[in-house]
Design a protein around this motif. Sequence first.
Motif, PDB file in Angstrom:
ATOM      1  N   GLY A   1     -14.784 -26.746  -0.091  1.00  0.00           N
ATOM      2  CA  GLY A   1     -15.803 -27.250  -0.846  1.00  0.00           C
ATOM      3  C   GLY A   1     -16.476 -28.297  -0.439  1.00  0.00           C
ATOM      4  O   GLY A   1     -17.811 -28.727  -0.380  1.00  0.00           O
ATOM      5  N   THR A   2     -15.791 -29.678  -0.027  1.00  0.00           N
ATOM      6  CA  THR A   2     -16.520 -30.668   0.376  1.00  0.00           C
ATOM      7  C   THR A   2     -16.927 -31.022   1.794  1.00  0.00           C
ATOM      8  O   THR A   2     -18.091 -31.348   2.121  1.00  0.00           O
ATOM      9  CB  THR A   2     -15.246 -32.081   0.436  1.00  0.00           C
ATOM     10  OG1 THR A   2     -14.087 -31.694   0.806  1.00  0.00           O
ATOM     11  CG2 THR A   2     -15.257 -32.254  -1.363  1.00  0.00           C
TER      12      THR A   2
ATOM     13  N   ASP B   1     -15.624 -24.396   5.831  1.00  0.00           N
ATOM     14  CA  ASP B   1     -15.907 -23.536   4.700  1.00  0.00           C
ATOM     15  C   ASP B   1     -15.834 -22.171   5.110  1.00  0.00           C
ATOM     16  O   ASP B   1     -15.081 -21.251   4.565  1.00  0.00           O
ATOM     17  CB  ASP B   1     -17.100 -23.852   3.994  1.00  0.00           C
ATOM     18  CG  ASP B   1     -17.463 -23.164   2.680  1.00  0.00           C
ATOM     19  OD1 ASP B   1     -16.349 -22.621   2.145  1.00  0.00           O
ATOM     20  OD2 ASP B   1     -18.474 -23.065   2.368  1.00  0.00           O
TER      21      ASP B   1
ATOM     22  N   ARG C   1     -12.620 -24.451  -4.557  1.00  0.00           N
ATOM     23  CA  ARG C   1     -13.732 -24.386  -3.724  1.00  0.00           C
ATOM     24  C   ARG C   1     -15.187 -24.088  -4.611  1.00  0.00           C
ATOM     25  O   ARG C   1     -15.912 -25.043  -4.382  1.00  0.00           O
ATOM     26  CB  ARG C   1     -13.754 -23.393  -2.826  1.00  0.00           C
ATOM     27  CG  ARG C   1     -14.899 -23.252  -1.539  1.00  0.00           C
ATOM     28  CD  ARG C   1     -14.899 -21.961  -0.820  1.00  0.00           C
ATOM     29  NE  ARG C   1     -16.206 -21.861  -0.339  1.00  0.00           N
ATOM     30  CZ  ARG C   1     -16.984 -21.230  -0.722  1.00  0.00           C
ATOM     31  NH1 ARG C   1     -16.794 -20.416  -1.661  1.00  0.00           N
ATOM     32  NH2 ARG C   1     -18.313 -20.897  -0.116  1.00  0.00           N
TER      33      ARG C   1
ATOM     34  N   LEU D   1     -17.819 -27.111  -5.246  1.00  0.00           N
ATOM     35  CA  LEU D   1     -19.121 -26.827  -5.011  1.00  0.00           C
ATOM     36  C   LEU D   1     -20.114 -26.990  -5.819  1.00  0.00           C
ATOM     37  O   LEU D   1     -21.229 -27.476  -5.889  1.00  0.00           O
ATOM     38  CB  LEU D   1     -19.556 -25.092  -4.257  1.00  0.00           C
ATOM     39  CG  LEU D   1     -18.982 -25.141  -2.901  1.00  0.00           C
ATOM     40  CD1 LEU D   1     -19.361 -23.569  -2.482  1.00  0.00           C
ATOM     41  CD2 LEU D   1     -19.790 -25.928  -1.788  1.00  0.00           C
TER      42      LEU D   1
END
Lengths: 309, 210, 286
Positions: C108-109, C115, C165, C169
């Motif tokens: 997510g980051t 990803d 995730r 996001l």
Amino acid sequence: MLSISNLGITFTQYDQGLRRKQLTVITDLDLTIQAGEVVAVMGASGSGKSLLAHALLGILPDNAQLSGTMEFQGEPLTPKRCEALRGKAIALIPQSVGYLDPLMTVGRQVQRVGQLNGLSSGAARTLANRTFARYDLPPTTRQRYPFQLSGGMARRVLVSTAVLTQAQLVIADEPTPGLHPDVVTETLNHLRELAREGRGVMLITHDIEAALQVADRVAVFYAGTTVEIAAAEDFARGNLRHPYTQALWRSLPQNDFVPVPGNQPSPENLPVGCLYRDRCAWVTSECEQARPELRFVRQGWVRCIHAER
Amino acid sequence: MLKGEGLWFRYGARLPWVVRDRTLSVLPGEVVGLMAPSGYGKTTLGKLLAGYLMPTRGRVTLNKQLLPSRGYCPVQLVFQNPELSVNPRWRIARILREGHPPQRHYLDALGIYPGLMTRYPHELSGGELQRVAIARVLNRNTRYLIADEMTAMLDANTQALIWKVVLEFACQHHVGVMAISHDRPLLTRICQGHTIKLLIDSIPASLAKA
Amino acid sequence: MTVTSPISKPMQRFRSNRRQRILWGIAWCALLLVAMILSPWVIGDDGLSPVLVQRNQPPSLVHAFGTDWLGRDMLSRSLHGMSLSLRIGLLAAGISALIGTGLGLAAGTLGGWVDAVVTWIIDVFFSLPHLVLLILIAFAVGGGTTGVIIAVAVTHWTSLARVIRAEVLQVNSSDYVRLSYRFGRSPIWIARHHMVPHVIPQLLVGLILLFPHAILHEAALSFIGIGLSPHIPAIGIILAESMRHLSTGYWWLGVMPGLLLLLSVKAFDWLGENVRSLLDPKTSQG
């Protein structure tokens, strides 16, 4: 057709931990709507406009309690009856396409509204097509998904959903903010048209201009009460009765653009007496005694003891 | 001066242009109203100027330099919908502290009373929450303010109150304001007494001259 | 116009304090599960030794779950088995949650290729039949307790990673986080103050809801014989043994341990749902 008197809505909420508190968000709300009439319900956010719509549609959360009377076509409106009438005799025009199913074409969704109202799928499709044609939506619109619609088209599709029902009462929830003036006018004309067909239209808005453009009467809400029910002409004519309505009118950019200081009281500490008294220029000691009753003054209803000024 | 020069923007190489060749500027202390038909890309333009999006072509400059990517951004954007611009799990006092804590008298002017401080965003009305969102950016480090339909969701009274405070702030600190709205009377009103630059339905060429 | 009459009787009916009920429910479930885990130390090993004179007795006051073909007390065996299964389940679910959180946060980051890789791995795991994968992994690492733990741990993190995730996001693209960047806050500050508080409730609920899966799969592996060795009273082994005796009318050998397994899985499920409804501000007021 619709008459609401002394409606109250109270929520039971959890405070800290396990303590519960009662929060009365709506006190003494009054409103009537006749067939063939557009009534604008106006007020700041937190004045109880949306909650009223939720109550009429029977979609208040479980922790809400109602008091007072709501009558629809002469019979009391119980939550059970709301549920039965929802989408049939009482229809909602939602605020945005966000309320439509994003994975279904708009044609099918509008058609489904017809089917839910007892039409056969063929008849519903014909009616949906005719309604789309009536609102100048090109035939290709039916195959589109909600996200593919422009702002103006989206509004017309949303209006179509209400037209397809046999609804006697249509509730339009904030249909205008952020729209181009032309689209606003078009949307309001559609509402007018619905009223011309003999339906009652309740227009929930905070936009005075939009309300005056289309409404026959305007009900002004403040902190969960009806403070005034005036004819639309009363605004421009200077025939307003309640100080809050007058202040709202003055604060329009085309008028004085001057705000009234202070805040709408929060439901947690409603003052005793008139709810508007801490911001009112006319306040006297009498205003602190009791909450004013709704009175008939100069052909309109008002909840103020000094309204004769 | 905040200036966007030859701004083009699209979300992906194959997607259509959302903003095509726009040039516009805001001077310190000036109030610019922007009113344009849908599809003009007003909201995207606002985000480009405030550095929320990077232009695909063209550049945004502040006093001839690119916008800083670190630290408090001198160009701040106020959104239309305050519910989305605050963390729903934070109390109001913490939300107000996230930027530079606002001065006491702006809080008073906006009617943000101490009782609000300990509440959560969902316990406030839309009008109260928008006033909180605006109080966050009323500090000396804000040099330009972009108000994208800032009061479209609010009643006339709250609208008048917010604009009164914002215009006072802009005047006092010589802050440039760009107001994006569909409300013609509102834009006419707030641009009064300032350098008026009401971009109504205008074509890019005429903006370039501004 | 001043007559006040109640519109709705049903809505005004007295409701007992829901939050209180939920908290009690959570407490009872937790207590039940803890009791099950600790039960072997309380009841001791006495019931596990064969007493041939008491063979094949149906449930009675002395032996609530009956006895098996060697005269062993089924209640003690079931509790020992359940305790072991729960401990293995907890360990495996814990490891799984760690992997899930780590990869979910990273995906997510960091975005980009990280990803893409994580999403790809998740998709691969989802496209394989879960039980087959479990069996293969357990078999590959040599079976036994370690085999079961590893197999369960490395196959259960995917759904949690996906949820985390998505949450990251969503928060990352929200207006308030982007505003925070414009206020000059650093990515680490934002992760600590905006992301973590948002993800922790999801993690907690996800972890609790992972337990029943892990326990059931542990039982399944033992049932088919690649899990724990047969002389350890694991719930899967007890159920597998009972298969041979069901047709002869000794129903309690399968039904009673089965009910115990069902009860504990249900308790976890219920615990997860209620913790979720308390943590979610939208439902916590109801």
